[in-house]
Scaffold this motif. Structure first.
Motif, PDB file in Angstrom:
ATOM      1  N   ASP A   1       0.835  -1.312  -0.045  1.00  0.00           N
ATOM      2  CA  ASP A   1       0.097   0.044  -0.038  1.00  0.00           C
ATOM      3  C   ASP A   1       1.020   1.179   0.123  1.00  0.00           C
ATOM      4  O   ASP A   1       0.634   2.246  -0.560  1.00  0.00           O
ATOM      5  CB  ASP A   1      -0.719   0.071   1.398  1.00  0.00           C
ATOM      6  N   LEU A   2       1.941   1.364   0.739  1.00  0.00           N
ATOM      7  CA  LEU A   2       2.845   2.481   0.639  1.00  0.00           C
ATOM      8  C   LEU A   2       3.571   2.642  -0.457  1.00  0.00           C
ATOM      9  O   LEU A   2       3.546   3.654  -1.159  1.00  0.00           O
ATOM     10  CB  LEU A   2       3.836   2.256   1.854  1.00  0.00           C
ATOM     11  N   VAL A   3       4.107   1.591  -1.111  1.00  0.00           N
ATOM     12  CA  VAL A   3       4.833   1.631  -2.497  1.00  0.00           C
ATOM     13  C   VAL A   3       3.693   2.328  -3.365  1.00  0.00           C
ATOM     14  O   VAL A   3       4.144   3.232  -4.191  1.00  0.00           O
ATOM     15  CB  VAL A   3       5.290   0.483  -2.833  1.00  0.00           C
ATOM     16  N   LEU A   4       2.503   1.841  -3.394  1.00  0.00           N
ATOM     17  CA  LEU A   4       1.520   2.356  -4.634  1.00  0.00           C
ATOM     18  C   LEU A   4       1.244   3.472  -4.383  1.00  0.00           C
ATOM     19  O   LEU A   4       1.005   4.399  -5.188  1.00  0.00           O
ATOM     20  CB  LEU A   4       0.345   1.557  -4.473  1.00  0.00           C
ATOM     21  N   LYS A   5       1.303   4.107  -2.961  1.00  0.00           N
ATOM     22  CA  LYS A   5       0.934   5.456  -2.645  1.00  0.00           C
ATOM     23  C   LYS A   5       1.970   6.374  -2.953  1.00  0.00           C
ATOM     24  O   LYS A   5       1.583   7.629  -3.644  1.00  0.00           O
ATOM     25  CB  LYS A   5       0.650   5.602  -0.955  1.00  0.00           C
ATOM     26  N   VAL A   6       3.234   6.062  -2.995  1.00  0.00           N
ATOM     27  CA  VAL A   6       4.203   6.865  -3.293  1.00  0.00           C
ATOM     28  C   VAL A   6       4.496   7.217  -4.928  1.00  0.00           C
ATOM     29  O   VAL A   6       5.217   7.929  -5.158  1.00  0.00           O
ATOM     30  CB  VAL A   6       5.529   6.821  -2.534  1.00  0.00           C
ATOM     31  N   MET A   7       3.860   6.005  -5.464  1.00  0.00           N
ATOM     32  CA  MET A   7       3.953   6.057  -6.947  1.00  0.00           C
ATOM     33  C   MET A   7       2.773   6.978  -7.476  1.00  0.00           C
ATOM     34  O   MET A   7       2.591   7.111  -8.878  1.00  0.00           O
ATOM     35  CB  MET A   7       3.892   4.724  -7.499  1.00  0.00           C
ATOM     36  N   ALA A   8       2.203   7.543  -6.629  1.00  0.00           N
ATOM     37  CA  ALA A   8       0.973   8.642  -7.176  1.00  0.00           C
ATOM     38  C   ALA A   8       1.460   9.677  -8.137  1.00  0.00           C
ATOM     39  O   ALA A   8       2.627  10.137  -7.837  1.00  0.00           O
ATOM     40  CB  ALA A   8       0.258   9.087  -5.876  1.00  0.00           C
ATOM     41  N   ASP A   9       0.783   9.948  -9.062  1.00  0.00           N
ATOM     42  CA  ASP A   9       0.981  10.879 -10.226  1.00  0.00           C
ATOM     43  C   ASP A   9       1.459  12.310  -9.585  1.00  0.00           C
ATOM     44  O   ASP A   9       0.588  13.033  -8.590  1.00  0.00           O
ATOM     45  CB  ASP A   9       0.098  11.078 -11.036  1.00  0.00           C
ATOM     46  N   THR A  10       2.481  12.889  -9.848  1.00  0.00           N
ATOM     47  CA  THR A  10       2.718  14.236  -9.141  1.00  0.00           C
ATOM     48  C   THR A  10       2.256  15.392 -10.559  1.00  0.00           C
ATOM     49  O   THR A  10       2.278  16.481 -10.068  1.00  0.00           O
ATOM     50  CB  THR A  10       4.308  14.512  -8.983  1.00  0.00           C
ATOM     51  N   GLY A  11       1.724  14.884 -11.567  1.00  0.00           N
ATOM     52  CA  GLY A  11       1.099  15.701 -12.545  1.00  0.00           C
ATOM     53  C   GLY A  11       2.326  15.958 -13.741  1.00  0.00           C
ATOM     54  O   GLY A  11       1.890  16.581 -14.857  1.00  0.00           O
ATOM     55  N   HIS A  12       3.312  15.299 -13.504  1.00  0.00           N
ATOM     56  CA  HIS A  12       4.381  15.385 -14.560  1.00  0.00           C
ATOM     57  C   HIS A  12       4.001  14.797 -16.029  1.00  0.00           C
ATOM     58  O   HIS A  12       4.515  15.249 -17.032  1.00  0.00           O
ATOM     59  CB  HIS A  12       5.655  14.693 -13.933  1.00  0.00           C
ATOM     60  N   ALA A  13       3.112  13.758 -15.852  1.00  0.00           N
ATOM     61  CA  ALA A  13       3.051  13.041 -17.091  1.00  0.00           C
ATOM     62  C   ALA A  13       2.266  13.877 -18.100  1.00  0.00           C
ATOM     63  O   ALA A  13       2.846  14.104 -19.098  1.00  0.00           O
ATOM     64  CB  ALA A  13       1.936  11.727 -17.057  1.00  0.00           C
ATOM     65  N   GLU A  14       1.104  14.476 -17.709  1.00  0.00           N
ATOM     66  CA  GLU A  14       0.314  15.335 -18.498  1.00  0.00           C
ATOM     67  C   GLU A  14       1.080  16.526 -19.008  1.00  0.00           C
ATOM     68  O   GLU A  14       0.937  17.031 -20.105  1.00  0.00           O
ATOM     69  CB  GLU A  14      -0.983  15.659 -17.928  1.00  0.00           C
ATOM     70  N   PHE A  15       1.917  17.133 -18.160  1.00  0.00           N
ATOM     71  CA  PHE A  15       2.753  18.257 -18.417  1.00  0.00           C
ATOM     72  C   PHE A  15       3.742  18.267 -19.245  1.00  0.00           C
ATOM     73  O   PHE A  15       3.883  18.948 -20.164  1.00  0.00           O
ATOM     74  CB  PHE A  15       3.265  18.713 -16.902  1.00  0.00           C
TER      75      PHE A  15
END
Length: 245
Positions: A147-161
């Motif tokens: 759960d922690l690993v998946l949480k810190v893999m969350a999108d920071t917005g860089h992909a779309e940008f």
């Protein structure tokens, strides 16, 4: 780190639970493997924060500068979550991260971007390769760590940008596409090379992948399929940028 599109990597939702941290960590081999994994991930997040903050200085305008600053802040929050978790389970975060400083810094030295666009491609494509790897390995982790690993893999917005800015640059000057395509291939090669080096040098991480010391790893066929999925995800990201892989 960016989140992954559906189908890019192993379906986490289909994972069979192996138990919680308390029960799994009773095995010293498993505990060592997870500490290595979290140490590598924590330093990766700290490094991502530093790079994004540095890249913000080269942004062509205030909007871009502010966007990268927000992403850098998100990466640092991810790092802090990992740091706190390591401390919570009785590990020294600095000690756990230290073995991964040199290989990650070597990767960044070998893939130092020459301009703003190369920096965007690196943050989008390069970091996503690591993200895919961690999400793949997450299927072998206890519930709490997964759960922690998946949480810190969350999108920071860089992909779309990154996609928006790189596509815009290619439209304005199609010649940019060829250079960035070569850059993306180089990032993929260096990332895989450094990942193989780290796994080879860290027995605990190697055990997490292929099994050993009481750790249930992937078999060699699964490992091959995993890297195939990571490569295919890279190809899709390059296409999203308008680049050939």
């Amino acid at each position: 780190m960016e989140s992954q599109e559906s189908g890019d990597v192993t379906s986490i939702g289909a994972t069979t639970s192996i138990g919680d941290w308390a029960s799994c960590a009773a095995d010293p081999g498993y505990r060592a493997a997870v500490l290595d994994l979290l140490g590598a991930l924590a330093y990766g997040e700290l490094s991502a924060f530093e790079r994004l903050a540095e890249d913000a200085k080269f942004a062509p305008g205030l909007v871009d500068k502010a966007a990268l600053a927000r992403m850098a802040s998100a990466e640092f929050q991810h790092y802090q979550q990992l740091h706190d978790r390591l401390a919570e389970v009785g590990a020294d975060p600095t000690e756990v991260m230290t073995p991964f400083v040199e290989p990650l810094e070597a990767f960044h030295r070998l893939t130092a971007p020459s301009d703003w666009l190369e920096g965007l491609v690196k943050a989008y494509v390069g970091d996503a390769i690591a993200t895919d790897f961690y999400r793949e390995v997450a299927v072998r982790l206890d519930d709490d760590t997964r759960d922690l690993v998946l949480k810190v893999m969350a999108d920071t917005g860089h992909a779309e940008f990154a996609v928006e800015r790189v596509r815009q640059a290619i439209e304005e000057d199609p010649r940019v596409g060829g250079r960035l395509a070569l850059w993306g291939r180089r990032l993929m090669g260096e990332a895989l090379s450094q990942a193989q080096r780290v796994v080879a040098e860290r027995d605990a991480l190697s055990n997490l992948l292929v099994g050993g010391s009481g750790v249930k790893g992937f078999d060699l066929v699964e490992v091959g399929k995993m890297f195939t999925r990571i490569t295919e995800a890279h190809t899709r990201r390059m296409a999203a940028l308008g680049l050939a892989s």
